[in-house]
Structures are given as structure tokens and as C-alpha cells.
Design a protein around this motif. Structure first.
Motif, PDB file in Angstrom:
ATOM      1  N   GLN A   1      -2.075  -1.957  -3.493  1.00 30.28           N
ATOM      2  CA  GLN A   1      -3.288  -1.463  -2.826  1.00 30.28           C
ATOM      3  C   GLN A   1      -3.380   0.056  -2.839  1.00 30.28           C
ATOM      4  O   GLN A   1      -3.887   0.652  -1.898  1.00 30.28           O
TER       5      GLN A   1
ATOM      6  N   ASN B   1      -7.006   8.198 -11.925  1.00 32.40           N
ATOM      7  CA  ASN B   1      -5.712   7.849 -11.336  1.00 32.40           C
ATOM      8  C   ASN B   1      -4.535   8.401 -12.143  1.00 32.40           C
ATOM      9  O   ASN B   1      -3.598   8.976 -11.571  1.00 32.40           O
TER      10      ASN B   1
ATOM     11  N   PHE C   1      -3.178   0.378  -8.708  1.00 32.86           N
ATOM     12  CA  PHE C   1      -4.458   0.691  -8.045  1.00 32.86           C
ATOM     13  C   PHE C   1      -5.041  -0.550  -7.366  1.00 32.86           C
ATOM     14  O   PHE C   1      -4.935  -1.658  -7.889  1.00 32.86           O
ATOM     15  N   LYS C   2      -5.696  -0.333  -6.232  1.00 32.24           N
ATOM     16  CA  LYS C   2      -6.217  -1.469  -5.434  1.00 32.24           C
ATOM     17  C   LYS C   2      -7.193  -2.356  -6.207  1.00 32.24           C
ATOM     18  O   LYS C   2      -7.270  -3.562  -5.954  1.00 32.24           O
ATOM     19  N   ASP C   3      -7.948  -1.783  -7.126  1.00 34.35           N
ATOM     20  CA  ASP C   3      -8.948  -2.568  -7.858  1.00 34.35           C
ATOM     21  C   ASP C   3      -8.483  -3.028  -9.235  1.00 34.35           C
ATOM     22  O   ASP C   3      -9.288  -3.473 -10.048  1.00 34.35           O
TER      23      ASP C   3
ATOM     24  N   ASP D   1      -3.664   8.442  -3.594  1.00 34.99           N
ATOM     25  CA  ASP D   1      -2.223   8.172  -3.550  1.00 34.99           C
ATOM     26  C   ASP D   1      -1.534   8.586  -4.855  1.00 34.99           C
ATOM     27  O   ASP D   1      -0.338   8.898  -4.857  1.00 34.99           O
TER      28      ASP D   1
ATOM     29  N   GLU E   1      -4.679   3.784  -3.436  1.00 30.43           N
ATOM     30  CA  GLU E   1      -5.980   4.451  -3.563  1.00 30.43           C
ATOM     31  C   GLU E   1      -5.838   5.574  -4.590  1.00 30.43           C
ATOM     32  O   GLU E   1      -4.731   6.074  -4.840  1.00 30.43           O
ATOM     33  N   SER E   2      -6.969   6.068  -5.088  1.00 27.82           N
ATOM     34  CA  SER E   2      -6.912   7.149  -6.090  1.00 27.82           C
ATOM     35  C   SER E   2      -6.138   8.355  -5.572  1.00 27.82           C
ATOM     36  O   SER E   2      -5.363   8.976  -6.320  1.00 27.82           O
TER      37      SER E   2
ATOM     38  N   GLY F   1       0.843  -1.195   0.000  1.00 25.94           N
ATOM     39  CA  GLY F   1       0.000   0.000   0.000  1.00 25.94           C
ATOM     40  C   GLY F   1       0.876   1.241   0.000  1.00 25.94           C
ATOM     41  O   GLY F   1       2.094   1.160  -0.224  1.00 25.94           O
ATOM     42  N   TRP F   2       0.265   2.390   0.310  1.00 27.24           N
ATOM     43  CA  TRP F   2       0.990   3.647   0.157  1.00 27.24           C
ATOM     44  C   TRP F   2       2.273   3.708   0.966  1.00 27.24           C
ATOM     45  O   TRP F   2       3.303   4.176   0.468  1.00 27.24           O
TER      46      TRP F   2
ATOM     47  N   ASP G   1     -11.589   3.726 -13.451  1.00 27.22           N
ATOM     48  CA  ASP G   1     -10.811   4.602 -12.571  1.00 27.22           C
ATOM     49  C   ASP G   1      -9.497   5.084 -13.169  1.00 27.22           C
ATOM     50  O   ASP G   1      -8.845   5.951 -12.582  1.00 27.22           O
TER      51      ASP G   1
END
Ligand code: OKS
Ligand code: ZN
Length: 343
Positions: free
Chosen positions: A295, A331, A286-288, A300, A297-298, A254-255, A327
Motif C-alpha cells: 500500500q 514512483n 505501489f498501492k495501485d 513513500d 503511496e507515491s 503500508g509505509w 504512476d
């Protein structure tokens, strides 16, 4: 920020094997359409068409016979009465010979491919050429004094090496742009690859050179595509020793984990004092994202842009991967807006 875009990307819409069935590639035309729509929605800046550069500019980082292969493959395939996507099905692994270029298109496809994620269709070469021209046009703008630009490239490029295609990539747009800078007065170029996947092609092209610093943050190749390159101990060769920096990161990053590696990479790039920076901009972190395992997030992606801005050099963003089509506009453009100091 200046954006360079062409509708020619739509000429390339190919298939790939998913669970044993041929389906549309994740790397599809709606990706670029979504990103362009976001560029326009936020009023990022002027959108211009590419200039045509031609094969000599591509052959500065690719072999001439490889560029010729890309140009002619569809015609050779079609001449055999074939109508559907041209895909490689045999590769010269280990003790098979790769010193003789086959004459048959089935042999050539394997000779010039690292995997089967690179179908060639009727419109592929035109789209591929245009994509490289976008990156070259963006770099030309930087060389004229434009502080930053966004080449909305499709198909992407960072898996393509001097003599092979792979992972949706045919010509290495970022490498072609970096070489163009060096051919026009730049002394040092840094390429920072923030796509989820290791930029094996870019690494390979510049591995033994000190005039291009290549840094890549990516899913650890032990469990992520492209599997066969991108480890931390790949630091360059010969004159290029010390000018290749890999940051393999585990699934689930993640971030916090990402930010530490990104800051480290950007500090090293700033110390290198490049004349220009090329960002291989993938948003499949991106997480998705459907094919990746970080992971982010937008929000980030704004911070990625801010961190890159800290290098403080003229910067060309070259679009690479990212497949959560709903997204990717937000992003990708978040990186660009973050770079410009917007939140
Ligand atoms: C074969 C192709 C797989 C390519 C995955 C990686 C594409 C990418 N099914 N590279 O940055 O996003
Ligand atoms: Zn990717």
C-alpha cells in the motif's frame, strides 16, 4: 543522477496467459518509456546509451549453455515454422530428470524456465542483451567514481537465476552488475531488492557466497509470487551463511511496516561496509499496482530513496518491476530524487 537507457527494450513485447487467454504482458514497452519521460521531465541528469559488453560478462553469473539457449531459442522455434511467442509448457518438477538438457526446443524451454511468464519473441534476445548492458554500463560508471547511476533496464532481471528464466526476467541484470564490480576490484557488494516480488534469481546466484550480501523486502511467498523462495529462514549456505536476508511482509503492508524492515536491512548493509550497493528497484509496492498487494503511496518512494542514501555507499539502481504504468515514472524517479536528498 546519471541514467543509462536504450530504445532496444522496445524489441521485446510479449504475451502471457491471463485467465486462460494470451494477452500482452504487464511487463510492456510503455513502462520504460514512461520512466524515461519522468527522468527528463524532472531534469534528473544526463541520459547515456549503454556500451556493449557481450556474453562473457553475462556468463559470469549464468551458465554458458543458458546464455546460448537465450541467444538461439527464437531461431530454433522459428525453424519449426512457428510464428507466435515461444512459451514453455512442460517443466522437470521433482522426480523428473533435470540432468540432461533436451535437444528439442519444447524441452529446452521448460528446462530453462521456472514459469510461463517469459515468452521469447523475435526481438527478445536483443532487448535482453541491451538490458544487461545498461546495468554493466552503470556499474562501470560507478567504478570510475560516479557516485550513483540509474540503469533503466527492461526486461527486468531479478527472477532469473544461473540457469533459468522466470517472471518476465531472462538475464539477471543486477547480479551481472554486482559480479562486474567484484571482477574489477570490489571486495564486497550488497544487493538490496525492494521490488514487491522476492528476487529469487539473485538470491540463488549468490546464496553460498560471502562477497555478496543479498537483502530482499517482498510479499510473503506463502501468498505472493514466486511462491517457492523468499522465506525468512533462507539465510545463506556454506561460506554464504548469514549473507542472505529476507523480509517477507504481509498483504496490505503500508509505509510503517515497510519502513521498519527497510531500515533494518539498510543498517545491516551499512555494517557489511560494501564497496558498492546495487538496488533492484521495483515500484510494484505501489498501492495501485495491478499485480501486487502493498500500500505504498507515491511520496513513500522518496523516503525509500532517503533511507537507501543513509547507507552512504556508491549506488547503482537497476529497474525491475512496477506495472501501474501511469504512476511508475513518478514512483521510480521519486526513489532516485529521495536518494539525492530532494523532497
Ligand atoms: C506469469 C508471470 C508472473 C510474474 C509476476 C511477477 C513479476 C514481477 N504470469 N517481478 O518482480 O514484477
Ligand atoms: Zn515485481
Amino acid at each position: 543522477m546519471l541514467t543509462i537507457y536504450s530504445n532496444a527494450h522496445r524489441l521485446h513485447h510479449a504475451t502471457e496467459l491471463k485467465d486462460g487467454v494470451l494477452k500482452p504482458c504487464f511487463e510492456m514497452p510503455s513502462r520504460a518509456d514512461t520512466i524515461l519521460a519522468r527522468v527528463q521531465a524532472v531534469g534528473l541528469g544526463e541520459v547515456i546509451a549503454p556500451r556493449e559488453f557481450g556474453s562473457a560478462s553475462y556468463a559470469r553469473v549464468h551458465s554458458e549453455r543458458y546464455v546460448r539457449f537465450l541467444e538461439q531459442a527464437w531461431h530454433e522455434w522459428q525453424a519449426l515454422g512457428r510464428q507466435h511467442d515461444a512459451l514453455p509448457l512442460i517443466w522437470p518438477v521433482r522426480d523428473l530428470r533435470s540432468d540432461i538438457e533436451p535437444q528439442h526446443i519444447d524441452g529446452k524451454l521448460g528446462f530453462y524456465a521456472m514459469d510461463a511468464g517469459v515468452a521469447i519473441t523475435a526481438g527478445t534476445w536483443q532487448a535482453v542483451k541491451s538490458s544487461a548492458d545498461l546495468a554493466l554500463t552503470g556499474m562501470a560508471a560507478l567504478l570510475q567514481g560516479t557516485p550513483s547511476a540509474f540503469a533503466l533496464c527492461r526486461p527486468p532481471g531479478h527472477h532469473a537465476a544461473a540457469e533459468y528464466m522466470g517472471g518476465y526476467c531472462y538475464l539477471n541484470n543486477a547480479a551481472i552488475a554486482a559480479q562486474h564490480a567484484l571482477d574489477n576490484g570490489a571486495k564486497r557488494v550488497a544487493v538490496l531488492d525492494v521490488d514487491y516480488h522476492h528476487g529469487n534469481g539473485t538470491q540463488s546466484i549468490f546464496y553460498d557466497r560471502a562477497d555478496v550480501l543479498f537483502s530482499s523486502l517482498h510479499g510473503d511467498p506463502r501468498d505472493s509470487y514466486p511462491y517457492f523462495l523468499g522465506h525468512r529462514d533462507e539465510t545463506g549456505a556454506g561460506a554464504g551463511l548469514g549473507f542472505n536476508h529476507n523480509y517477507p511482509l504481509p498483504h496490505g503492508t503500508g509505509w510503517d511496516g515497510y519502513a521498519a524492515a527497510l531500515q533494518h536491512a539498510c543498517d545491516a548493509i551499512a555494517a557489511y561496509a560494501p564497496d558498492v550497493v546495487v538496488i533492484s528497484l521495483g515500484v510494484d509496492t505501489f498501492k495501485d499496482d495491478p499485480i501486487s498487494h502493498f500500500q505504498l503511496e507515491s511520496a513513500d518512494f522518496l523516503k525509500i530513496g532517503q533511507t537507501i542514501a543513509g547507507i552512504g555507499r556508491p549506488t547503482l539502481f537497476v529497474m525491475e518491476g512496477g506495472y501501474m504504468v501511469d504512476d511508475i515514472g513518478v514512483n521510480a524517479v521519486n526513489v532516485l530524487r529521495g536518494f539525492e536528498g530532494q523532497r
